[in-house]
Design an enzyme around this catalytic site. Structure first.
Site, PDB file in Angstrom:
ATOM      1  N   TYR A  52       0.846  -1.195   0.000  1.00 63.44           N
ATOM      2  CA  TYR A  52       0.000   0.000   0.000  1.00 63.44           C
ATOM      3  C   TYR A  52       0.884   1.248   0.000  1.00 63.44           C
ATOM      4  O   TYR A  52       1.523   1.587   1.000  1.00 63.44           O
ATOM      5  CB  TYR A  52      -0.931   0.016   1.209  1.00 63.44           C
ATOM      6  CG  TYR A  52      -2.003  -1.063   1.191  1.00 63.44           C
ATOM      7  CD1 TYR A  52      -2.274  -1.801   0.044  1.00 63.44           C
ATOM      8  CD2 TYR A  52      -2.749  -1.347   2.329  1.00 63.44           C
ATOM      9  CE1 TYR A  52      -3.252  -2.787   0.034  1.00 63.44           C
ATOM     10  CE2 TYR A  52      -3.740  -2.340   2.325  1.00 63.44           C
ATOM     11  CZ  TYR A  52      -3.969  -3.055   1.177  1.00 63.44           C
ATOM     12  OH  TYR A  52      -4.941  -4.033   1.177  1.00 63.44           O
ATOM     13  N   VAL A 225     -17.256   2.593  -7.462  1.00 70.58           N
ATOM     14  CA  VAL A 225     -18.171   2.466  -6.325  1.00 70.58           C
ATOM     15  C   VAL A 225     -19.603   2.385  -6.844  1.00 70.58           C
ATOM     16  O   VAL A 225     -20.024   3.203  -7.660  1.00 70.58           O
ATOM     17  CB  VAL A 225     -18.009   3.672  -5.376  1.00 70.58           C
ATOM     18  CG1 VAL A 225     -19.038   3.624  -4.255  1.00 70.58           C
ATOM     19  CG2 VAL A 225     -16.593   3.703  -4.798  1.00 70.58           C
TER      20      VAL A 225
END
Length: 305
Positions: A52, A225
Protein backbone atom coordinates in the site's frame (compact mmCIF):
# COMPACT_ATOMS: atom_id res chain seq x y z
CA UNK A 1 -19.78 -0.88 18.08
CA UNK A 2 -20.22 -4.63 18.24
CA UNK A 3 -17.23 -6.94 18.63
CA UNK A 4 -16.55 -10.21 16.85
CA UNK A 5 -14.09 -12.96 17.61
CA UNK A 6 -11.56 -13.60 14.86
CA UNK A 7 -11.35 -17.27 13.93
CA UNK A 8 -10.06 -19.58 16.65
CA UNK A 9 -8.11 -16.80 18.33
CA UNK A 10 -8.80 -14.89 21.52
CA UNK A 11 -8.97 -11.62 19.60
CA UNK A 12 -12.19 -9.65 19.90
CA UNK A 13 -12.26 -6.75 17.47
CA UNK A 14 -14.66 -4.21 16.02
CA UNK A 15 -17.00 -5.84 13.52
CA UNK A 16 -15.92 -3.23 10.95
CA UNK A 17 -12.26 -2.64 10.11
CA UNK A 18 -10.54 0.32 8.49
CA UNK A 19 -8.43 -0.44 5.42
CA UNK A 20 -5.46 1.91 5.22
CA UNK A 21 -4.48 1.62 1.54
CA UNK A 22 -5.45 5.23 0.82
CA UNK A 23 -3.67 6.67 3.84
CA UNK A 24 -0.60 7.26 1.69
CA UNK A 25 -2.29 10.36 0.27
CA UNK A 26 -2.88 12.01 3.67
CA UNK A 27 -0.77 14.35 5.74
CA UNK A 28 0.25 13.32 9.25
CA UNK A 29 -2.44 15.61 10.66
CA UNK A 30 -5.13 14.27 8.34
CA UNK A 31 -4.18 10.67 9.11
CA UNK A 32 -4.28 11.35 12.85
CA UNK A 33 -7.78 12.77 12.46
CA UNK A 34 -8.94 9.64 10.60
CA UNK A 35 -7.43 7.29 13.20
CA UNK A 36 -8.82 9.22 16.15
CA UNK A 37 -12.29 9.37 14.62
CA UNK A 38 -12.21 5.67 13.82
CA UNK A 39 -11.38 4.90 17.43
CA UNK A 40 -14.08 7.31 18.62
CA UNK A 41 -16.78 5.40 16.71
CA UNK A 42 -15.47 2.07 18.00
CA UNK A 43 -13.24 0.87 15.14
CA UNK A 44 -10.06 -0.62 16.61
CA UNK A 45 -9.02 -2.79 13.66
CA UNK A 46 -6.65 -1.38 11.04
CA UNK A 47 -5.68 -3.28 7.89
CA UNK A 48 -2.40 -2.68 6.04
CA UNK A 49 -0.18 -4.33 3.41
CA UNK A 50 3.44 -3.79 2.47
CA UNK A 51 2.40 -2.76 -1.05
CA UNK A 52 0.00 0.00 0.00
CA UNK A 53 1.76 3.08 -1.29
CA UNK A 54 4.98 1.03 -1.40
CA UNK A 55 4.98 1.19 2.38
CA UNK A 56 4.03 4.85 2.66
CA UNK A 57 0.59 4.06 4.10
CA UNK A 58 2.23 2.26 7.03
CA UNK A 59 4.68 5.13 7.48
CA UNK A 60 1.95 7.78 7.61
CA UNK A 61 -0.17 5.65 9.94
CA UNK A 62 2.68 5.30 12.44
CA UNK A 63 3.61 8.97 12.28
CA UNK A 64 -0.02 9.83 13.00
CA UNK A 65 -0.68 7.55 15.98
CA UNK A 66 2.78 7.80 17.55
CA UNK A 67 1.98 11.23 18.89
CA UNK A 68 -0.06 9.19 21.38
CA UNK A 69 1.91 5.91 21.91
CA UNK A 70 -0.55 4.55 24.49
CA UNK A 71 -3.10 4.09 21.73
CA UNK A 72 -1.14 1.14 20.25
CA UNK A 73 -2.41 -1.30 22.88
CA UNK A 74 -5.97 -0.33 22.01
CA UNK A 75 -5.46 -1.20 18.33
CA UNK A 76 -5.35 -4.40 16.34
CA UNK A 77 -2.89 -4.01 13.45
CA UNK A 78 -3.01 -6.37 10.48
CA UNK A 79 -0.65 -6.34 7.53
CA UNK A 80 0.00 -8.51 4.49
CA UNK A 81 2.77 -9.53 2.12
CA UNK A 82 3.32 -11.61 -1.00
CA UNK A 83 2.54 -9.28 -3.91
CA UNK A 84 5.66 -8.05 -5.69
CA UNK A 85 6.09 -6.27 -9.01
CA UNK A 86 5.28 -8.87 -11.64
CA UNK A 87 5.06 -11.90 -9.36
CA UNK A 88 3.91 -13.32 -6.03
CA UNK A 89 6.38 -14.39 -3.35
CA UNK A 90 5.77 -16.53 -0.25
CA UNK A 91 9.45 -17.36 0.21
CA UNK A 92 10.96 -17.34 3.68
CA UNK A 93 13.30 -14.52 2.73
CA UNK A 94 10.53 -12.27 1.44
CA UNK A 95 8.15 -12.94 4.33
CA UNK A 96 10.82 -12.15 6.93
CA UNK A 97 11.95 -9.07 5.04
CA UNK A 98 8.38 -7.86 4.67
CA UNK A 99 7.57 -8.33 8.36
CA UNK A 100 10.72 -6.44 9.38
CA UNK A 101 9.79 -3.64 7.00
CA UNK A 102 6.25 -3.38 8.34
CA UNK A 103 7.43 -3.44 11.96
CA UNK A 104 9.81 -0.58 11.21
CA UNK A 105 7.31 1.47 9.23
CA UNK A 106 4.52 0.94 11.76
CA UNK A 107 6.98 1.68 14.58
CA UNK A 108 5.74 -1.27 16.62
CA UNK A 109 7.31 -4.31 18.27
CA UNK A 110 4.67 -6.74 17.02
CA UNK A 111 2.02 -7.28 14.38
CA UNK A 112 -1.28 -8.63 15.66
CA UNK A 113 -2.22 -10.46 12.44
CA UNK A 114 -0.07 -11.20 9.41
CA UNK A 115 -1.65 -12.40 6.15
CA UNK A 116 -0.28 -14.00 3.02
CA UNK A 117 -1.72 -11.83 0.27
CA UNK A 118 -2.60 -13.35 -3.14
CA UNK A 119 -1.71 -17.04 -3.64
CA UNK A 120 1.78 -17.93 -4.82
CA UNK A 121 1.60 -21.14 -6.86
CA UNK A 122 5.32 -21.68 -6.16
CA UNK A 123 4.70 -21.69 -2.42
CA UNK A 124 6.57 -24.28 -0.40
CA UNK A 125 4.30 -24.82 2.61
CA UNK A 126 7.05 -26.36 4.73
CA UNK A 127 9.04 -23.15 4.28
CA UNK A 128 6.05 -20.99 5.20
CA UNK A 129 5.50 -23.12 8.32
CA UNK A 130 9.13 -22.69 9.39
CA UNK A 131 8.87 -18.94 8.82
CA UNK A 132 5.62 -18.54 10.74
CA UNK A 133 7.05 -20.47 13.70
CA UNK A 134 10.10 -18.21 13.74
CA UNK A 135 7.90 -15.10 13.68
CA UNK A 136 5.60 -16.45 16.37
CA UNK A 137 8.39 -17.52 18.72
CA UNK A 138 10.16 -14.18 18.31
CA UNK A 139 6.97 -12.33 19.30
CA UNK A 140 6.99 -10.32 16.09
CA UNK A 141 3.68 -11.78 14.86
CA UNK A 142 0.87 -13.00 17.11
CA UNK A 143 -1.64 -14.45 14.64
CA UNK A 144 -1.71 -15.50 10.99
CA UNK A 145 -4.13 -15.69 8.09
CA UNK A 146 -4.45 -15.53 4.32
CA UNK A 147 -6.08 -13.42 1.66
CA UNK A 148 -7.82 -14.48 -1.55
CA UNK A 149 -7.19 -18.20 -1.03
CA UNK A 150 -9.44 -21.18 -1.68
CA UNK A 151 -10.04 -24.15 0.64
CA UNK A 152 -7.44 -26.49 -0.87
CA UNK A 153 -4.74 -23.80 -0.78
CA UNK A 154 -5.56 -23.26 2.88
CA UNK A 155 -5.57 -26.99 3.61
CA UNK A 156 -2.15 -27.34 2.01
CA UNK A 157 -0.74 -24.70 4.35
CA UNK A 158 -2.54 -26.14 7.38
CA UNK A 159 -0.94 -29.55 6.78
CA UNK A 160 2.39 -28.07 7.87
CA UNK A 161 1.50 -25.13 10.12
CA UNK A 162 1.52 -25.22 13.90
CA UNK A 163 -0.53 -21.99 14.00
CA UNK A 164 -4.21 -21.47 13.20
CA UNK A 165 -5.10 -19.42 10.15
CA UNK A 166 -7.74 -17.17 11.67
CA UNK A 167 -8.91 -15.05 8.73
CA UNK A 168 -9.25 -15.06 4.95
CA UNK A 169 -9.66 -11.69 3.28
CA UNK A 170 -11.88 -11.96 0.19
CA UNK A 171 -13.70 -9.60 -2.12
CA UNK A 172 -17.39 -9.50 -1.22
CA UNK A 173 -20.12 -6.91 -1.61
CA UNK A 174 -23.67 -6.53 -2.87
CA UNK A 175 -22.19 -6.28 -6.37
CA UNK A 176 -19.65 -9.08 -5.91
CA UNK A 177 -21.61 -12.06 -4.64
CA UNK A 178 -19.77 -15.08 -6.08
CA UNK A 179 -19.44 -16.63 -2.63
CA UNK A 180 -23.20 -17.01 -2.25
CA UNK A 181 -24.55 -17.23 -5.82
CA UNK A 182 -23.68 -20.89 -6.37
CA UNK A 183 -25.35 -21.85 -3.11
CA UNK A 184 -28.67 -20.59 -4.46
CA UNK A 185 -28.26 -22.37 -7.77
CA UNK A 186 -27.42 -25.94 -6.80
CA UNK A 187 -28.03 -28.60 -9.48
CA UNK A 188 -28.65 -26.02 -12.21
CA UNK A 189 -27.07 -25.41 -15.60
CA UNK A 190 -26.41 -21.70 -15.79
CA UNK A 191 -23.58 -19.36 -14.91
CA UNK A 192 -24.48 -18.56 -11.26
CA UNK A 193 -24.38 -22.28 -10.44
CA UNK A 194 -20.63 -22.48 -11.09
CA UNK A 195 -18.59 -22.84 -7.90
CA UNK A 196 -15.57 -20.67 -8.58
CA UNK A 197 -13.97 -20.55 -5.15
CA UNK A 198 -14.16 -24.09 -3.79
CA UNK A 199 -17.12 -23.21 -1.53
CA UNK A 200 -14.94 -20.91 0.53
CA UNK A 201 -17.87 -19.46 2.46
CA UNK A 202 -19.04 -22.82 3.80
CA UNK A 203 -15.45 -23.95 4.33
CA UNK A 204 -14.71 -20.87 6.42
CA UNK A 205 -17.75 -21.45 8.61
CA UNK A 206 -16.94 -25.13 9.08
CA UNK A 207 -13.34 -24.33 10.02
CA UNK A 208 -13.97 -21.23 12.16
CA UNK A 209 -12.12 -18.82 9.88
CA UNK A 210 -13.36 -15.25 9.77
CA UNK A 211 -13.94 -13.82 6.31
CA UNK A 212 -12.94 -10.20 5.91
CA UNK A 213 -14.74 -8.50 3.02
CA UNK A 214 -12.51 -6.16 1.03
CA UNK A 215 -13.90 -3.53 -1.34
CA UNK A 216 -17.42 -3.65 0.13
CA UNK A 217 -18.56 -0.72 -2.05
CA UNK A 218 -16.92 -1.73 -5.34
CA UNK A 219 -18.35 -3.45 -8.40
CA UNK A 220 -16.33 -5.60 -10.77
CA UNK A 221 -12.63 -5.84 -10.02
CA UNK A 222 -12.48 -2.44 -8.35
CA UNK A 223 -14.09 -0.77 -11.37
CA UNK A 224 -15.83 1.82 -9.23
CA UNK A 225 -18.17 2.47 -6.32
CA UNK A 226 -21.74 1.24 -6.83
CA UNK A 227 -23.25 3.29 -3.97
CA UNK A 228 -24.74 6.41 -5.53
CA UNK A 229 -23.72 5.39 -9.05
CA UNK A 230 -26.11 6.16 -11.91
CA UNK A 231 -25.20 2.76 -13.37
CA UNK A 232 -27.25 1.00 -10.68
CA UNK A 233 -30.50 2.96 -10.21
CA UNK A 234 -32.62 0.05 -8.94
CA UNK A 235 -30.06 -0.99 -6.34
CA UNK A 236 -29.47 2.54 -5.12
CA UNK A 237 -33.18 3.24 -4.85
CA UNK A 238 -33.54 0.16 -2.64
CA UNK A 239 -30.48 1.08 -0.55
CA UNK A 240 -31.87 4.56 0.01
CA UNK A 241 -35.30 3.20 0.89
CA UNK A 242 -33.83 0.93 3.57
CA UNK A 243 -31.43 3.64 4.73
CA UNK A 244 -34.33 6.03 5.27
CA UNK A 245 -36.14 3.41 7.33
CA UNK A 246 -33.18 3.00 9.71
CA UNK A 247 -32.07 6.63 9.64
CA UNK A 248 -28.57 5.88 8.32
CA UNK A 249 -26.59 6.33 5.11
CA UNK A 250 -26.87 4.11 2.05
CA UNK A 251 -23.22 3.09 2.63
CA UNK A 252 -24.14 1.87 6.10
CA UNK A 253 -26.86 -0.33 4.59
CA UNK A 254 -24.35 -1.76 2.09
CA UNK A 255 -22.16 -2.78 5.03
CA UNK A 256 -25.10 -4.00 7.14
CA UNK A 257 -26.06 -6.25 4.20
CA UNK A 258 -22.67 -7.98 4.45
CA UNK A 259 -22.87 -8.23 8.24
CA UNK A 260 -26.35 -9.75 8.14
CA UNK A 261 -24.87 -13.02 6.91
CA UNK A 262 -24.54 -15.49 9.81
CA UNK A 263 -20.90 -16.17 8.84
CA UNK A 264 -20.09 -12.99 10.82
CA UNK A 265 -18.11 -11.44 7.98
CA UNK A 266 -15.98 -8.41 8.93
CA UNK A 267 -16.15 -5.65 6.26
CA UNK A 268 -12.92 -3.73 5.70
CA UNK A 269 -13.85 -0.21 4.56
CA UNK A 270 -11.30 2.08 2.99
CA UNK A 271 -12.70 5.60 3.30
CA UNK A 272 -10.40 8.31 4.63
CA UNK A 273 -13.36 10.65 5.10
CA UNK A 274 -14.13 10.76 8.83
CA UNK A 275 -17.73 11.90 8.38
CA UNK A 276 -18.44 9.08 5.94
CA UNK A 277 -16.70 6.58 8.23
CA UNK A 278 -18.86 7.66 11.16
CA UNK A 279 -21.93 7.06 9.01
CA UNK A 280 -20.72 3.63 7.92
CA UNK A 281 -19.97 2.66 11.52
CA UNK A 282 -23.68 2.81 12.31
CA UNK A 283 -24.08 -0.39 10.29
CA UNK A 284 -22.91 -2.23 13.40
CA UNK A 285 -26.18 -1.26 15.12
CA UNK A 286 -28.45 -2.55 12.33
CA UNK A 287 -29.73 -6.03 11.63
CA UNK A 288 -31.57 -6.16 8.35
CA UNK A 289 -34.62 -8.38 8.12
CA UNK A 290 -34.39 -11.47 5.96
CA UNK A 291 -36.84 -9.84 3.51
CA UNK A 292 -34.74 -6.65 3.28
CA UNK A 293 -31.57 -8.67 2.70
CA UNK A 294 -33.12 -10.58 -0.19
CA UNK A 295 -34.69 -7.45 -1.68
CA UNK A 296 -31.26 -5.80 -1.81
CA UNK A 297 -29.71 -8.93 -3.35
CA UNK A 298 -32.35 -8.94 -6.07
CA UNK A 299 -32.08 -5.18 -6.64
CA UNK A 300 -28.42 -5.71 -7.52
CA UNK A 301 -29.55 -7.71 -10.57
CA UNK A 302 -29.33 -11.16 -9.08
CA UNK A 303 -32.03 -13.78 -9.60
CA UNK A 304 -33.28 -16.57 -7.40
CA UNK A 305 -34.07 -19.97 -8.99
Amino acid sequence: MKKIKLGKSDLEVSDIGLGCMRMKDLSKKEAAHVIENAMDVGIDFFDHADIYGDGKSEDIFAEAFNKNPSIREKMILQTKCGIRKGFFDFSKEHILESVEGSLKRLNTDYIDIFLLHRPDTLVEPEEVAETFTKLKESGKVRHFGVSNQNPMQIELLKKYLDQNLIVNQLQFSIMHTNMIDAGFNVNMHHDPSIVRDGSILDYSRLNDMTIQAWSPFQYGMMEGVFVGSEKFPVLNAKLQEVADKYGVTDSAIAVAWIQRHPAKIQPIVGTMNSERLAGIAKASEIELTRKEWYEIYLAAGNELP
